[in-house]
Design a protein around this motif. Structure first.
Motif, PDB file in Angstrom:
ATOM      1  N   GLU A 182       1.212   3.645   4.226  1.00 22.39           N
ATOM      2  CA  GLU A 182       1.468   2.374   3.536  1.00 22.39           C
ATOM      3  C   GLU A 182       1.493   2.576   2.023  1.00 22.39           C
ATOM      4  O   GLU A 182       0.700   3.346   1.472  1.00 22.39           O
ATOM      5  N   PHE A 183       2.396   1.856   1.376  1.00 21.48           N
ATOM      6  CA  PHE A 183       2.509   1.959  -0.077  1.00 21.48           C
ATOM      7  C   PHE A 183       1.271   1.395  -0.759  1.00 21.48           C
ATOM      8  O   PHE A 183       0.756   1.960  -1.716  1.00 21.48           O
ATOM      9  N   THR A 184       0.783   0.237  -0.297  1.00 25.37           N
ATOM     10  CA  THR A 184      -0.419  -0.384  -0.854  1.00 25.37           C
ATOM     11  C   THR A 184      -1.132  -1.164   0.236  1.00 25.37           C
ATOM     12  O   THR A 184      -0.509  -1.634   1.197  1.00 25.37           O
ATOM     13  N   HIS A 185      -2.434  -1.284   0.070  1.00 28.54           N
ATOM     14  CA  HIS A 185      -3.249  -2.063   1.012  1.00 28.54           C
ATOM     15  C   HIS A 185      -3.634  -3.425   0.436  1.00 28.54           C
ATOM     16  O   HIS A 185      -4.351  -4.191   1.084  1.00 28.54           O
ATOM     17  N   LEU A 186      -3.175  -3.710  -0.772  1.00 25.21           N
ATOM     18  CA  LEU A 186      -3.566  -4.957  -1.430  1.00 25.21           C
ATOM     19  C   LEU A 186      -3.000  -6.187  -0.738  1.00 25.21           C
ATOM     20  O   LEU A 186      -3.542  -7.285  -0.884  1.00 25.21           O
ATOM     21  N   ASN A 187      -1.887  -6.025   0.002  1.00 23.12           N
ATOM     22  CA  ASN A 187      -1.273  -7.178   0.666  1.00 23.12           C
ATOM     23  C   ASN A 187      -1.589  -7.219   2.152  1.00 23.12           C
ATOM     24  O   ASN A 187      -0.852  -7.797   2.939  1.00 23.12           O
ATOM     25  N   ASN A 188      -2.720  -6.587   2.545  1.00 23.58           N
ATOM     26  CA  ASN A 188      -3.132  -6.562   3.953  1.00 23.58           C
ATOM     27  C   ASN A 188      -4.211  -7.590   4.261  1.00 23.58           C
ATOM     28  O   ASN A 188      -4.772  -7.583   5.357  1.00 23.58           O
ATOM     29  N   ARG A 189      -4.504  -8.461   3.316  1.00 26.26           N
ATOM     30  CA  ARG A 189      -5.613  -9.402   3.509  1.00 26.26           C
ATOM     31  C   ARG A 189      -5.239 -10.756   2.918  1.00 26.26           C
ATOM     32  O   ARG A 189      -4.715 -10.833   1.817  1.00 26.26           O
ATOM     33  N   ARG A 190      -5.503 -11.810   3.690  1.00 24.72           N
ATOM     34  CA  ARG A 190      -5.293 -13.174   3.181  1.00 24.72           C
ATOM     35  C   ARG A 190      -6.441 -14.056   3.650  1.00 24.72           C
ATOM     36  O   ARG A 190      -7.068 -13.805   4.697  1.00 24.72           O
TER      37      ARG A 190
END
Length: 695
Positions: A282-290
């Motif tokens: 994955e490029f980033t994990h910052l958008n894996n949580r809401r």
């Protein structure tokens, strides 16, 4: 460059007459000679002539005009999109090199006679010494606001060009490609337009209001690029603990969704997190949580809408109130049967009751005996004598059959519930409605929500008021034409948000006062963004539910991590309440205490601070938006490797300096230097006469 001029209110030729008077007085005094040499006598005569002439000159009402010209250099604004997405999705080394190159470019432009300034999203960032030192912390991207910020700051200061440094990701505010800007925009594209291999938790859908004992869904939608066929684990967490787990196989199409069914036994605000467990690549994990913030309540508020006769207001009110899932609305139209009240009402809306024909009197009597908070809507059929006896917060002395056509004006000092920033403009444009003419007398405890505007004249007369005091909380709207407001808003804006929110907030404010608490502490909003200031308001009542002031309220705020902070504030009429500033994401609970009339009173509550996390949803730059913006400005799109070309184009544009004149006029009588001149002439003549002879 400055110039100094003296002008008179009358013809300047009169100055010759003043000079003639001065010469005449001087000749009369020195015509016979004296103990002075001839040269000195001529000097003394000249001083006296000039002194008298200047004194006479004051009769012409002289004034000075000071003209100052200044050269305003052409300004070039470097508008830097310092949002989180720029730092997340632009290589750090490339970004640093580009920003350092722009700082060097700015210095070279300054040497060529241009004034270069920097703008960014956050106010404090402009104080940074260079673009490279600006923090990339803005939680959203509003490119229109960024461009407009520079234009508004320098619109009168020869703004020549704006260099927009951005990745083109725009997630808030008007789209800049459809706006007009006074200065040409030179976009510089950051970021990468090649999609990255990534899994994005794109959206979490849920009902914000739910009921105890019922099952409600929380639906998560995933989007991916380059992970077709991969099995992903999606977790639902509450207070950091996993309560449910789902496995999702990502399809070739790029999007997928899964649903969690949740049951809450206890009322209150709930905070859930949906988490996609990261996978390799994955490029980033910052958008894996809401986050999901919702409220669980015991049941709906029961609202009665009763009208003496059918009226367009009823449909408008019913439609507005039913937009709020917290309200269970029952509509009853006259002629009425005997009231049964199978379930108690939390609040009532009475349209033209008390009525001139007596319709609804039994219902009104029953609501009054049950102390149901009531919202009265007055009109042509209202019995004003009976209404005055209700002490609802406003009275009409000597009612008249005539009417005033008035427009509403929102009272910004009313703080019991908040309104959207656009409300002031929209409410002002609502059409005039009829209000019975007469002397409206406001009760001391009543608060005005809407004022009356008659034609172009803004008045302090009430149009919509709220009274929190005894015998029961009440509200009064002085017109039965509010249905026109909702209709106009729908036609003009395609949305009835402001009207609906005004009516639902009004009814909720009444219904929530039914508990008869002596201390009531509440947030101005149920949900805040991390960028908003959290503010709490308070009401304190005496034994008969009349609001009182002057108490000191102590408040303990429990943060999301269990940390507690102590706060104190004074409860004052029209006070700002307790500003808590910007708070991190989470559910906050508070306990407030105060002492009134020798008794301690306590209230509890909670509110939510949430973050939209807009900047990590897209991992790809949008250079097409920047290209369209350049096309509208008749410029071109630049890339970090084309800084030299950008510099050449800015120099080739040959921005010109502007000469601006500032003119200041001032009466000569108001300027001390003129009086010192007169005093100097008189003293010089006196000293010479004294030294060389006699007075």
């Amino acid at each position: 460059m400055q110039s100094f001029q003296i002008h008179t209110a009358y013809s300047p030729w009169f100055a010759l007459l003043c000079l003639a008077v001065g010469v005449g007085v001087s000749w009369f005094m020195y015509r016979r000679g004296g103990p002075w040499p001839t040269g000195l006598r001529w000097l003394l005569a000249s001083l006296r002539a000039l002194l008298v002439a200047l004194v006479c000159f004051l009769l012409l009402e002289p004034y000075t005009r000071r003209v100052r010209q200044e050269e305003i250099k052409p300004k070039v604004v470097l508008a830097f999109d310092n949002s989180q997405s720029v730092g997340l999705f632009t290589q750090k080394a490339d970004l640093t090199r580009t920003l350092q190159g722009l700082d060097a470019l700015a210095e070279r432009l300054r040497k060529r006679g241009m004034e270069v300034v920097t703008e960014s999203f956050q106010e404090g960032d402009s104080a940074a010494s260079s673009l490279a030192s600006m923090p990339l912390q803005a939680p959203f991207t509003n490119l229109h606001a960024l461009l407009e910020k520079g234009e508004n700051a320098f619109k009168d200061q020869n703004l020549a060009a704006t260099v927009l440094i951005s990745d083109g990701i725009h997630n808030q505010g008007p789209t800049p490609t459809f706006q007009l800007y006074n200065a040409p925009v030179y976009p510089l594209a950051l970021g990468d337009t090649i999609p990255k291999r990534d899994v994005v938790l794109e959206e979490v859908q849920y009902n914000k209001i739910n009921y105890t004992g019922t099952s409600f869904p929380i639906q998560a939608r995933l989007r991916h690029n380059g992970f077709s066929g991969t099995a992903m684990n999606v977790l639902l967490q509450e207070n950091g603990k996993t309560v449910q787990r789902k496995t999702v196989s990502l399809p070739r199409g790029g999007t997928s969704q899964t649903t969690f069914q949740v049951t809450a036994a206890q009322p209150g605000k709930k905070h859930f997190e949906v988490v996609v467990q990261p996978v390799t690549g994955e490029f980033t994990h910052l958008n894996n949580r809401r986050h999901a913030y919702l409220e669980v309540i015991k049941g709906k508020l029961k609202i009665l809408v009763a009208a003496a006769a059918p009226h367009p207001d009823i449909k408008a009110l019913r439609s507005a109130l039913r937009t709020n899932p917290l309200l269970d609305v029952e509509v009853v139209l006259g002629p009425f049967q005997n009231p049964s009240f199978k379930t108690p009402y939390d609040a009532a809306v009475l349209h033209q009751i008390p009525n001139a024909s007596g319709v609804g009197t039994d219902w009104l009597r029953r609501l009054r005996s049950d102390k149901v908070p009531t919202f009265y809507i007055l009109g042509a059929q209202t019995d004003f004598n009976s209404f005055n006896a209700l002490q609802a917060g406003v009275q009409l002395n000597r009612p008249s059959p005539q009417f005033d056509e008035v427009q509403p004006l929102l009272n910004q000092a009313f703080k019991r519930f908040s309104t959207e920033p656009i409300a002031q403009t929209r409410v002002r444009n609502w059409p005039p409605t009829a209000v019975t003419f007469g002397e409206w007398q406001l009760a001391p405890a009543a608060e005005v929500i809407l004022h009356q505007q008659v034609g172009a004249v803004r008045t302090t007369k009430p149009l919509l008021i709220y009274k929190p005091a005894a015998p029961t909380p009440s509200a009064v709207l002085l017109t039965d034409g509010s249905w026109q407001w909702r209709l106009t808003e729908a036609v003009d804006h395609g949305s009835v948000q402001i009207y609906d929110e005004l009516m639902t907030h009004m009814v909720q404010l009444l219904a929530n006062r039914r508990n008869q608490k002596r201390l009531h502490v509440y947030p101005v909003k149920d949900e805040f963004e991390t960028s908003e200031q959290v503010t709490l308001q308070a009401d304190v009542f005496n034994a008969v539910q009349e609001e009182i002031f002057g108490q000191t309220i102590s408040l303990t705020l429990t943060h999301n991590n269990g940390k507690q902070t102590q706060h104190r504030f004074k409860h004052e009429q029209g006070g700002e309440g307790l500003p808590l500033g910007n708070l991190p994401v989470g559910v906050y609970r508070y306990t407030a205490t105060t002492r009134a009339e020798n008794q301690n009173h306590t209230d509890t509550g909670e509110f939510v601070v949430q973050e939209q996390n807009l900047e990590s949803l897209l991992a790809v730059a949008d250079h097409s938006l920047l290209s369209q913006l350049a096309e509208r400005s008749e410029t071109r799109l630049y890339y970090p490797t084309q800084l030299a070309q950008l510099e050449q184009d800015l120099i080739k544009a040959d921005f010109k300096a502007v000469l601006r004149s500032h003119q200041e006029e001032k009466d000569l009588l108001e300027q001390p230097w003129f009086y010192f001149l007169l005093l100097g002439l008189a003293c010089t003549e006196w000293a010479l006469r004294r030294f060389f002879g006699t007075l």
